[in-house]
Design a protein around this motif. Structure first.
Motif, PDB file in Angstrom:
ATOM      1  N   TRP A  71       0.816  -1.219   0.000  1.00  0.00           N
ATOM      2  CA  TRP A  71       0.000   0.000   0.000  1.00  0.00           C
ATOM      3  C   TRP A  71       0.844   1.261   0.000  1.00  0.00           C
ATOM      4  O   TRP A  71       0.448   2.277  -0.575  1.00  0.00           O
ATOM      5  CB  TRP A  71      -0.942  -0.010   1.207  1.00  0.00           C
ATOM      6  N   TRP A  72       2.039   1.230   0.647  1.00  0.00           N
ATOM      7  CA  TRP A  72       2.857   2.444   0.690  1.00  0.00           C
ATOM      8  C   TRP A  72       3.434   2.781  -0.689  1.00  0.00           C
ATOM      9  O   TRP A  72       3.617   3.949  -1.019  1.00  0.00           O
ATOM     10  CB  TRP A  72       3.964   2.319   1.732  1.00  0.00           C
ATOM     11  N   TRP A  73       3.687   1.744  -1.492  1.00  0.00           N
ATOM     12  CA  TRP A  73       4.111   2.000  -2.855  1.00  0.00           C
ATOM     13  C   TRP A  73       2.980   2.637  -3.665  1.00  0.00           C
ATOM     14  O   TRP A  73       3.196   3.605  -4.396  1.00  0.00           O
ATOM     15  CB  TRP A  73       4.533   0.685  -3.520  1.00  0.00           C
TER      16      TRP A  73
ATOM     17  N   ALA B  97       0.530   4.359  -2.472  1.00  0.00           N
ATOM     18  CA  ALA B  97       0.319   5.715  -1.973  1.00  0.00           C
ATOM     19  C   ALA B  97       1.343   6.679  -2.567  1.00  0.00           C
ATOM     20  O   ALA B  97       1.008   7.798  -2.984  1.00  0.00           O
ATOM     21  CB  ALA B  97       0.399   5.729  -0.442  1.00  0.00           C
ATOM     22  N   GLY B  98       2.609   6.247  -2.621  1.00  0.00           N
ATOM     23  CA  GLY B  98       3.651   7.101  -3.187  1.00  0.00           C
ATOM     24  C   GLY B  98       3.455   7.355  -4.669  1.00  0.00           C
ATOM     25  O   GLY B  98       3.577   8.493  -5.146  1.00  0.00           O
TER      26      GLY B  98
END
Length: 255
Positions: free
Chosen positions: A232-234, A236-237
């Protein structure tokens, strides 16, 4: 020649589109669960796949301000661009998979982003005659990206339902996840690419062509990276980068 405009005060509110879509999705979902009737599935696919991307298209149209493309034309771009894009990309990916035994992630990004540009490439020689601006191209690109994303999400939802042997929860999760992520994916990427293409069509200089080529390469790289990661952080980025670049492009187009 009279020019139709698509001005902000004539567009529905973004929150109204979202609220309407959510209510309709809830109604259809409840009916499907209560009755078990598969006739409700097409309505669920359409509403689930289209609500967030459509709200994003409305949002971009408001930011774009008065543009020289009618609401009907925007809808046709979404329909034709989405259908042609998904069909051509699917044929290319299937053919590549037969030859290579699979489709490398960079190829997916290249095929899909190229397929979504087929309709804009046919129109770009006439942008001066149509008296378009770069913001018109951005809105058209977002519309095509929305059409592509909606059709692709509906296809994935159908496949998920079949492969999970009728697991409604899995299908619901996919519709919600892809619906939320679609604006930062296909819609933003195609908006960036077509805006740069429109600038080249208006200026017709080596610099504007190189600008389009660089933008297209960046879009393909973002798409390929998106498909390669599963955290998810990828997402989001990448979403922040894609949406940030889209807003920057729109700001520059207004200048």
């Amino acid at each position: 020649m009279s020019i139709q405009t698509f001005t902000p005060h004539r567009r529905p509110q973004i929150l109204g589109v979202l609220a309407t879509g959510l209510v309709l999705y809830w109604i259809v979902w409840k009916a499907l669960v209560a009755t078990g009737d598969p006739l409700y599935l097409p309505a669920l696919f359409v509403v689930g796949a289209a609500t967030t991307p459509l709200a994003f298209a409305v949002y971009v149209s408001r930011l774009a301000g008065p543009v020289r493309v009618s609401a009907r034309a925007v809808a046709l771009y979404a329909l034709w661009g989405g259908v042609v894009g998904t069909v051509v990309a699917g044929v290319l990916e299937t053919g590549t998979a037969r030859v290579l035994g699979g489709v490398p992630t960079p190829f997916v990004g290249l095929f899909e982003e190229s397929a979504k540009l087929l309709l804009p490439l046919a129109v770009v020689p006439f942008v001066r005659y149509l008296r378009h601006r770069e913001s018109d191209g951005l809105l058209i690109g977002v519309a095509i990206g929305v059409g592509f994303a909606v059709l692709e999400t509906m296809g994935y939802a159908f496949v998920t339902l079949l492969q999970s042997h009728g697991n409604l929860a899995a299908m619901d999760h996919l519709l919600i996840e892809r619906g939320i992520l679609a604006p930062a994916g296909h819609a933003a990427w195609t908006g960036l690419a077509v805006a740069a293409l429109w600038r080249f069509g208006l200026q017709r200089t080596v610099r504007s062509f190189l600008g389009f080529a660089g933008t297209f390469a960046l879009v393909v790289a973002l798409h390929a990276t998106w498909d390669a990661v599963h955290a998810w952080w990828w997402y989001a980025g990448l979403a922040a980068i894609s949406l940030g670049l889209l807003h920057l492009r729109l700001w520059r187009a207004h200048r």
